[in-house]
Motif scaffolding. Structure first.
Motif, short mmCIF file in Angstrom:
data_model
loop_
_atom_site.label_atom_id
_atom_site.label_comp_id
_atom_site.label_asym_id
_atom_site.label_seq_id
_atom_site.Cartn_x
_atom_site.Cartn_y
_atom_site.Cartn_z
N TYR A 64 -0.52 17.25 15.44
CA TYR A 64 0.13 16.05 15.96
C TYR A 64 1.65 16.20 16.00
CZ TYR A 64 1.36 11.21 16.74
OH TYR A 64 1.88 10.05 17.27
N TYR A 66 2.80 15.30 20.34
CA TYR A 66 3.39 14.09 20.91
C TYR A 66 4.73 14.34 21.60
CZ TYR A 66 7.11 13.62 17.42
OH TYR A 66 8.23 13.81 16.68
N ASN A 112 3.45 13.05 11.20
CA ASN A 112 2.19 12.30 11.26
C ASN A 112 2.42 11.07 12.13
OD1 ASN A 112 2.38 13.50 8.24
ND2 ASN A 112 0.29 13.62 9.00
N ALA A 113 1.34 10.48 12.59
CA ALA A 113 1.46 9.33 13.49
C ALA A 113 1.73 8.02 12.77
CB ALA A 113 0.18 9.20 14.32
N GLN A 157 -3.62 6.79 11.20
CA GLN A 157 -4.54 7.91 11.07
C GLN A 157 -5.58 7.94 12.18
OE1 GLN A 157 -3.78 10.16 8.51
NE2 GLN A 157 -5.04 11.33 9.92
N GLU A 196 -3.91 9.52 15.14
CA GLU A 196 -3.73 10.95 14.86
C GLU A 196 -5.04 11.71 15.03
OE1 GLU A 196 -2.10 13.62 11.12
OE2 GLU A 196 -1.26 11.63 11.47
N GLU A 215 -5.68 14.67 17.81
CA GLU A 215 -6.01 16.01 17.32
C GLU A 215 -7.47 16.41 17.56
OE1 GLU A 215 -2.75 16.09 13.65
OE2 GLU A 215 -4.89 16.09 13.20
N PHE A 262 -0.52 7.71 6.94
CA PHE A 262 -1.31 8.94 7.00
C PHE A 262 -1.90 9.25 5.62
CE2 PHE A 262 3.07 9.96 5.99
CZ PHE A 262 2.98 10.89 4.97
#
Length: 900
Positions: free
Chosen positions: A397, A401, A417-418, A421, A424, A428, A481
């Motif tokens: 990730y 992005y 991380n997004a 979750q 993400e 992914e 996350f």
């Protein structure tokens, strides 16, 4: 006798295995949540050791007595599917897909148009199209992420086998609850004596908002929610009149009916039917469990994580709704009592301000609406459309992005991380990955609901633990996350393995409804198939552990490099040692782009350090900062392109043959090329490849293709556009340079002065305004305020008048208050103080609490109307913020100037 002997061995090995697994769960959060690779290695090793110890006992038991847990939860299959997806993502790609092919296609695409905006779009399309043919955009990162997922699968599997019985679950819950209480207590103590360091000794070198031993308070709150679920289980178990009867519920016959059975069920109910009896029934053990629940809940609240608060509230409400019917008022009484204890505790500790400040953000609609995560999520979801089926690869990730960014306000933040979750996982793993995850959650939920509704286990607290843990983690996963943090992940996997394993066990013992196909696999015969499955998981886990072991020395250095921006960042010996260690580590871990980038950075720094030492010895009277700037490789890039423009090719060749360049920059270029080949979306590599082309590839000296690739990878970064514009200008790529500078300023004014300084060396002010500076009143005023030199006054006035003309009518994206404030600044620069005061007053009518604006007005009033008029505005500033000492001092100063 032989069967009894094998049963004793099995129970002993299960006990030892439980000790290993619980030790890992307890230790993980205390080592910063298991965030470092070194800690992960030992945590994963402990989980695999627990599995290896359990397997021989299970093999022996399955061949003699047979396993009671011969039914596995259905959720195990979906988790195996997630691992299978990861294995697919790391399988080798088509040999025809190479970094050279990707770069060649990119270079061809950007030449199809002369418009710079279209070129960027064509370049992005080319890169994405090339990456759609690979299974993972960064295989090394995916392998590492897959290792973590395999260990989670092992923990889940062990949970189904080791903690499926009531007694074992009680021990698991007790350990989690005590650990959570200890973390909360430590976190509170750390808050009360905070010195900026974790454990009062470990500095936050990469920033963070910590709580307890976690660098990220959101991760801490998520972990404590799991511990709170376990503590609620302990509290619920302690509320039962007969603990022995609870521990025996696994083997109660479903055929027990009549008055005796009904009496047993009544005894397994909570000891309270109303709050009065609840208080009357409190014993030492019950008081201890309630205290632990309150302490953990206090830790979640004091972590000041909005996601943690929401998870706590939603999980409590959902759990209360689902269990209150079968448990009377007991759960409600427990929640109310803990809430009162918590409120009293926070107030007594003097931490109310910490909570109230965060609470204002929690309930503020504007704060929530303006949260940067919404913008980021709306950008990154577009990656799903380009990688819909199998995603970009686990762990990728942080790269995936980047080309999709459209909001410059968050371009300075690197999202590893997004902070969501589910998003993400979607990016992914694609539709396949997110479907498997959601199905896993659904199957766990089904098992919990069955446990809550089943008549024979109606008063078993496993349902309370399960529903609270599941809801809290699902809510947390929307804003954090945390579920992928090793500490959280291992605990979550073990707990849900135990809960679903419990449902499968009771289904096998015929204590649940016959429709167990919704959450449990059929009984496996022979039951030796279960330890054989454990052997397969152990084999995969060993491969994953070897991956972590190989990454350990490389990550230790590459993820902890200091900022290499001064000659004092590292000394010669440290640099040499780190380069040697990283060069050795990279042999066993050759395809991690971050490691190659780190090694290249160290080699570039060593080159600069060597050049600095030589220059400093020859010119020791010059300031060190000037000598350090002289070693910037950009100077070599400039010189090489200058020689190229004048046909002095032999000098370029001789430059590349300088010993320090040969030993450092040539090797650094090779590592940068490798980093880009291992991850085509690796940021900050393209600019460096362009700079060091004179050392690595003189045939592409200006590095135009790499520079264009850099702005495609980070399309909203004003920093990148400024850097690329500077380099393009040095390489005589004039139109490209001007377009990049203009785009940088359109994205934000942060690099205005730097761009103006470079542009003014080549262009007149009129040309600069025409080709570089956007038509923005704010931008022109900033530039006007910064111009110095012989004819600076006339330039400032010209810029100020242009800004006033632009701001004379409402401007899209600029509030009326801001527009009036800017007009006031413009008139002030022109020397028209009356008009400036009028505009400032209009601005303050719309935004009366802007203290800085009022202070600017104070200076204007002081200059035009004297201290008495200025004093009135200064006193208003003190009323707005009476705690600022500088405002109080200003008022005293003006009072002294007012004539008596």
């Amino acid at each position: 006798m032989h069967q009894q002997h094998s049963s004793v061995i099995y129970r002993f090995l299960c006990g030892v295995s439980r000790v290993f697994l619980i030790s890992a769960l307890i230790a993980a959060p205390w080592f910063f949540g298991g965030v470092t690779t070194e800690v992960q290695f030992w945590l994963y090793a402990a989980v695999l050791a627990a599995l290896a110890i359990w397997i021989p006992g299970a093999m022996l038991q399955s061949l003699t007595w047979g396993l009671n847990t011969n039914r596995l939860p259905l959720a195990l299959i979906t988790l195996i599917g997630c691992v299978g997806l990861g294995i697919y993502q790391i399988t080798p790609d088509d040999p025809g897909i190479s970094a050279e092919t990707i770069q060649s296609d990119f270079e061809s695409s950007v030449t199809k148009s002369l418009d710079e905006v279209q070129r960027r779009e064509l370049g992005k399309t080319s890169l994405i199209h090339s990456l759609q043919t690979v299974k993972s955009i960064c295989p090394a990162v995916t392998r590492f992420g897959l290792s973590k997922l395999i260990i989670a699968l092992a923990a889940f599997f062990l949970g189904t086998q080791l903690f499926a019985t009531s007694k074992a679950q009680t021990w698991l819950w007790a350990c989690m609850a005590i650990n959570g209480a200890a973390l909360s207590f430590f976190g509170i103590c750390q808050i009360l004596s905070w010195n900026g360091k974790l454990f009062w000794t470990v500095p936050l070198t990469h920033g963070g908002s910590p709580f307890a031993s976690f660098v990220n308070k959101n991760n801490a709150a998520g972990y404590l929610c799991l511990c709170l679920a376990a503590a609620l289980g302990c509290a619920a178990a302690s509320m039962m009149k007969s603990g022995e009867e609870y521990l025996a519920t696994d083997f109660q016959s479903t055929h027990s009916r009549g008055p005796h059975a009904r009496s047993q069920r009544r005894h397994r109910q909570f000891a309270t039917v109303n709050p009065i009896r609840f208080l009357d029934a409190i014993t030492g053990v019950r008081m201890a469990t309630i205290t632990i629940v309150a302490l953990i809940a206090g830790g979640i609240v004091l972590a000041a994580s909005r996601g943690g608060w929401l998870a706590l509230v939603v999980a409590t409400l959902v759990t209360g709704i689902l269990v209150t019917k079968s448990r009377g008022l007991s759960f409600l009484a427990l929640v109310i009592g803990i809430g009162l204890l918590l409120a009293s505790f926070v107030s007594w500790m003097g931490l109310g301000d910490r909570i109230s400040d965060r609470w204002n953000d929690f309930v503020s609609v504007d704060t929530i609406a303006n949260d940067s995560r919404w913008k980021h999520w709306s950008d990154s979801i577009n990656a799903v459309y380009d990688f819909p089926l199998f995603g970009t690869g686990y762990g990728t990730y942080q790269f995936a992005y980047l080309p999709y960014q459209t909001h410059p306000i968050i371009s300075h933040v690197r999202f590893y991380n997004a902070d969501n979750q589910f998003l993400e996982w979607f990016v992914e793993g694609g539709l396949t990955g997110i479907s498997l995850i959601l199905l896993s959650i659904l199957l766990v939920f089904c098992a919990i609901i069955v446990l809550l509704r089943a008549e024979n286990v109606r008063h078993d607290p496993v349902g309370v633990v399960g529903i609270f843990a599941l809801v809290s983690q699902c809510v947390s996963a929307f804003f954090d996350f945390g579920p992928t943090m090793p500490a959280n992940m291992l605990t979550l996997a073990t707990l849900f393995g135990a809960i679903t394993g419990r449902a499968a066990l009771l289904a096998g013992l015929k204590q649940l409804a016959p429709k167990s196909w919704g959450f449990s696999l059929p009984a496996l015969f022979p039951s030796v198939l279960i330890p054989l499955l454990g052997i397969a998981i152990l084999g995969l886990g060993t491969l994953g552990l070897n991956e972590v072991k190989a990454a350990m020395p490389a990550h230790r250095i590459s993820r902890n490099l200091p900022r290499l921006d001064s000659p004092d960042s590292l000394n010669d010996t440290s640099v040499a040692q780190m380069i040697d260690q990283l060069s050795e580590a990279i042999v066993g871990y050759p395809d991690d782009p971050d490691v190659h980038f780190a090694l290249a950075s160290l080699m570039i720094y060593r080159f600069r350090l060597e050049e600095y030492r030589l220059a400093h010895a020859d010119e020791n009277r010059r300031p060190s900062s000037e000598i350090w700037l002289q070693t910037n490789p950009v100077n070599f890039y400039r010189q090489a392109n200058l020689w190229d423009a004048t046909g002095q090719f032999e000098r370029i060749q001789s430059l590349a043959e300088i010993p320090t360049i040969q030993s450092n920059l040539v090797a650094a270029y090779d590592h940068l090329k490798t980093a880009q080949s291992k991850c085509a979306l690796m940021p900050d590599v393209s600019q460096r490849l362009a700079i060091f082309a004179f050392a690595g590839d003189p045939t592409k000296l200006n590095g135009e293709a790499q520079l264009r690739r850099a702005v495609v990878l980070e399309p909203t970064s004003s920093r990148v556009f400024c850097e690329v514009g500077q380099l393009a200008g040095l390489a005589n790529l004039t139109d490209f340079s001007l377009a990049c500078w203009r785009k940088s300023l359109e994205l934000g004014p942060e690099y205005l002065l730097q761009i103006h300084q470079s542009a003014s060396e080549r262009y007149s002010l009129d040309e600069e305004l025409e080709r570089v500076i956007p038509k923005s009143g704010e931008m022109l005023l900033r530039l006007s305020q910064s111009i110095t030199g012989g004819d600076s006054q006339s330039k400032r006035e010209k810029l100020a008048q242009s800004a006033i003309d632009l701001l004379g009518v409402p401007v899209t994206g600029v509030s009326e208050a801001d527009r009036f404030h800017l007009l006031g600044q413009g008139y002030s620069l022109l020397g028209d103080k009356e008009a400036a005061i009028t505009k400032y007053q209009q601005a303050l009518e719309l935004s009366p609490v802007k203290i800085e604006w009022r202070l600017e007005l104070v200076n204007l009033l002081l200059a035009l109307k004297g201290p008495k008029a200025a004093l009135r505005e200064a006193e208003v500033c003190v009323v707005i913020d009476p705690h600022q000492k500088r405002l109080q001092e200003l008022v005293l100063e003006l009072q002294a100037k007012v004539p008596r």
